[in-house]
Design a protein around this motif. Structure first.
Motif, PDB file in Angstrom:
ATOM      1  N   CYS A   1      43.853   4.828  11.345  1.00 43.92           N
ATOM      2  CA  CYS A   1      43.106   3.579  11.140  1.00 43.92           C
ATOM      3  C   CYS A   1      43.874   2.381  11.689  1.00 43.92           C
ATOM      4  N   GLU A   2      43.116   1.452  12.249  1.00 45.20           N
ATOM      5  CA  GLU A   2      43.656   0.152  12.644  1.00 45.20           C
ATOM      6  C   GLU A   2      43.273  -0.841  11.556  1.00 45.20           C
ATOM      7  N   PRO A   3      44.066  -1.892  11.345  1.00 43.25           N
ATOM      8  CA  PRO A   3      43.725  -2.857  10.299  1.00 43.25           C
ATOM      9  C   PRO A   3      42.644  -3.841  10.733  1.00 43.25           C
ATOM     10  N   LEU A   4      41.796  -4.197   9.800  1.00 37.83           N
ATOM     11  CA  LEU A   4      40.817  -5.269   9.963  1.00 37.83           C
ATOM     12  C   LEU A   4      41.119  -6.273   8.861  1.00 37.83           C
ATOM     13  N   LEU A   5      41.778  -7.356   9.229  1.00 40.85           N
ATOM     14  CA  LEU A   5      42.213  -8.354   8.256  1.00 40.85           C
ATOM     15  C   LEU A   5      41.020  -9.186   7.809  1.00 40.85           C
TER      16      LEU A   5
ATOM     17  N   LYS B   1      38.066   3.040  14.406  1.00 42.02           N
ATOM     18  CA  LYS B   1      38.122   3.235  12.960  1.00 42.02           C
ATOM     19  C   LYS B   1      39.039   2.157  12.403  1.00 42.02           C
ATOM     20  N   LEU B   2      38.462   1.266  11.619  1.00 40.82           N
ATOM     21  CA  LEU B   2      39.177   0.124  11.074  1.00 40.82           C
ATOM     22  C   LEU B   2      39.138   0.166   9.552  1.00 40.82           C
ATOM     23  N   ALA B   3      40.284  -0.083   8.947  1.00 41.29           N
ATOM     24  CA  ALA B   3      40.371  -0.161   7.489  1.00 41.29           C
ATOM     25  C   ALA B   3      40.502  -1.631   7.109  1.00 41.29           C
ATOM     26  N   VAL B   4      39.699  -2.065   6.165  1.00 42.07           N
ATOM     27  CA  VAL B   4      39.708  -3.462   5.721  1.00 42.07           C
ATOM     28  C   VAL B   4      40.934  -3.699   4.855  1.00 42.07           C
ATOM     29  N   VAL B   5      41.742  -4.694   5.241  1.00 39.58           N
ATOM     30  CA  VAL B   5      42.936  -5.072   4.490  1.00 39.58           C
ATOM     31  C   VAL B   5      42.906  -6.570   4.236  1.00 39.58           C
ATOM     32  N   SER B   6      43.627  -6.996   3.205  1.00 40.88           N
ATOM     33  CA  SER B   6      43.657  -8.424   2.887  1.00 40.88           C
ATOM     34  C   SER B   6      45.010  -9.063   3.178  1.00 40.88           C
ATOM     35  N   SER B   7      46.018  -8.252   3.562  1.00 39.57           N
ATOM     36  CA  SER B   7      47.337  -8.805   3.869  1.00 39.57           C
ATOM     37  C   SER B   7      48.038  -7.933   4.913  1.00 39.57           C
ATOM     38  N   LEU B   8      49.105  -8.483   5.479  1.00 44.96           N
ATOM     39  CA  LEU B   8      49.871  -7.726   6.462  1.00 44.96           C
ATOM     40  C   LEU B   8      50.635  -6.568   5.818  1.00 44.96           C
ATOM     41  N   GLN B   9      50.992  -6.714   4.538  1.00 41.87           N
ATOM     42  CA  GLN B   9      51.668  -5.631   3.834  1.00 41.87           C
ATOM     43  C   GLN B   9      50.740  -4.424   3.694  1.00 41.87           C
TER      44      GLN B   9
ATOM     45  N   VAL C   1      32.951 -11.189   8.214  1.00 39.13           N
ATOM     46  CA  VAL C   1      33.624 -10.938   9.482  1.00 39.13           C
ATOM     47  C   VAL C   1      32.561 -10.979  10.581  1.00 39.13           C
ATOM     48  N   SER C   2      32.931 -11.475  11.746  1.00 37.06           N
ATOM     49  CA  SER C   2      32.007 -11.487  12.872  1.00 37.06           C
ATOM     50  C   SER C   2      32.001 -10.104  13.525  1.00 37.06           C
ATOM     51  N   LEU C   3      30.868  -9.422  13.450  1.00 30.43           N
ATOM     52  CA  LEU C   3      30.728  -8.108  14.078  1.00 30.43           C
ATOM     53  C   LEU C   3      30.817  -8.226  15.593  1.00 30.43           C
ATOM     54  N   HIS C   4      30.273  -9.307  16.142  1.00 32.76           N
ATOM     55  CA  HIS C   4      30.322  -9.520  17.588  1.00 32.76           C
ATOM     56  C   HIS C   4      31.770  -9.646  18.057  1.00 32.76           C
ATOM     57  N   ASP C   5      32.591 -10.415  17.327  1.00 34.47           N
ATOM     58  CA  ASP C   5      34.005 -10.565  17.683  1.00 34.47           C
ATOM     59  C   ASP C   5      34.742  -9.242  17.559  1.00 34.47           C
ATOM     60  N   LEU C   6      34.428  -8.469  16.545  1.00 37.32           N
ATOM     61  CA  LEU C   6      35.054  -7.173  16.341  1.00 37.32           C
ATOM     62  C   LEU C   6      34.767  -6.242  17.523  1.00 37.32           C
ATOM     63  N   ILE C   7      33.523  -6.200  17.952  1.00 35.16           N
ATOM     64  CA  ILE C   7      33.128  -5.354  19.082  1.00 35.16           C
ATOM     65  C   ILE C   7      33.757  -5.866  20.369  1.00 35.16           C
ATOM     66  N   GLU C   8      33.755  -7.177  20.544  1.00 39.12           N
ATOM     67  CA  GLU C   8      34.349  -7.772  21.743  1.00 39.12           C
ATOM     68  C   GLU C   8      35.845  -7.477  21.818  1.00 39.12           C
TER      69      GLU C   8
ATOM     70  N   ARG D   1      39.641   2.079  -0.261  1.00 39.79           N
ATOM     71  CA  ARG D   1      39.635   1.195   0.897  1.00 39.79           C
ATOM     72  C   ARG D   1      38.318   1.284   1.677  1.00 39.79           C
ATOM     73  N   ALA D   2      37.797   0.124   2.085  1.00 39.52           N
ATOM     74  CA  ALA D   2      36.591   0.076   2.915  1.00 39.52           C
ATOM     75  C   ALA D   2      36.980   0.370   4.369  1.00 39.52           C
ATOM     76  N   VAL D   3      36.175   1.200   5.026  1.00 36.64           N
ATOM     77  CA  VAL D   3      36.463   1.622   6.394  1.00 36.64           C
ATOM     78  C   VAL D   3      35.227   1.397   7.261  1.00 36.64           C
ATOM     79  N   VAL D   4      35.470   0.867   8.458  1.00 42.24           N
ATOM     80  CA  VAL D   4      34.414   0.671   9.453  1.00 42.24           C
ATOM     81  C   VAL D   4      34.757   1.566  10.633  1.00 42.24           C
ATOM     82  N   SER D   5      33.841   2.465  10.980  1.00 37.52           N
ATOM     83  CA  SER D   5      34.065   3.338  12.127  1.00 37.52           C
ATOM     84  C   SER D   5      32.816   3.353  12.981  1.00 37.52           C
ATOM     85  N   GLY D   6      32.974   3.781  14.213  1.00 39.47           N
ATOM     86  CA  GLY D   6      31.803   3.839  15.070  1.00 39.47           C
ATOM     87  C   GLY D   6      32.130   4.066  16.522  1.00 39.47           C
ATOM     88  N   LYS D   7      31.088   3.859  17.338  1.00 38.70           N
ATOM     89  CA  LYS D   7      31.176   4.053  18.785  1.00 38.70           C
ATOM     90  C   LYS D   7      30.638   2.838  19.507  1.00 38.70           C
TER      91      LYS D   7
END
Length: 172
Positions: free
Chosen positions: A104-108, A87-95, A114-121, A56-62
């Motif tokens: 981890c929180e999901p990043l659908l 810390k967000l894990a990239v997922v392709s479905s709600l399952q 994906v818009s990085l600006h929207d993710l940060i906002e 799984r791809a993971v995006v983490s940061g501050k």
């Protein structure tokens, strides 16, 4: 590593490359956040790291910033420092989102990017309180509109039992 943060990113490609994005965003660039703050001139410091956790791809940061919000008690500007880790894990479905680890929180991911600006906002908007207020009592509780106002005299005249108190004193 770069100073300029791209708006659209491919989190799967960035995770394969183990990319690191650090930079600064202007609050004025984030439309939803700009409508909630008093001053849009501030900056948001971002440090985003992409990696693989198993398959799984993971995006983490501050994210660090200081927002100027409106105090809901006195309606004056209020400096609200925000320092948060995500810390967000990239997922392709709600399952897939339901089967994520607790940390981890999901990043659908609907498409490729994906818009990085929207993710940060989104992360910042979740950290803002519903009713921001100063930590101290910014409106004095005993503030009166009229300086000649006397609490004791009004209490006595409006007390419905004052007649009974007079009867008790006179003995009638």
């Amino acid at each position: 590593m770069s100073d300029k943060l791209p708006n659209l990113i491919d989190p799967l490609l960035f995770a394969e490359r183990r990319s690191i994005l650090t930079g600064v965003l202007k609050i004025s660039e984030l439309e939803r956040l700009s409508g909630m703050v008093v001053n849009t001139g501030g900056d948001i410091a971002v440090d985003a790291r992409f990696a693989k956790q198993g398959k799984r791809a993971v995006v983490s940061g501050k994210i660090q910033t200081v927002l100027e919000l409106e105090c809901q008690s006195c309606l004056q500007a209020l400096a609200w420092p925000i320092t948060l880790a995500f810390k967000l894990a990239v997922v392709s479905s709600l399952q897939e989102a339901d089967s994520l680890e607790i940390d981890c929180e999901p990043l659908l991911l609907n498409g490729e990017k994906v818009s990085l600006h929207d993710l940060i906002e989104d992360e910042i908007l979740l950290a803002i309180p519903d009713y921001p207020r100063h930590e101290y009592d910014c409106i004095p509780r005993h503030q009166s509109r009229d300086s000649d106002f006397d609490d004791n005299s009004q209490t006595e005249t409006n007390n419905p039992f004052s007649v009974l108190a007079k009867l008790k004193k006179t003995g009638e």
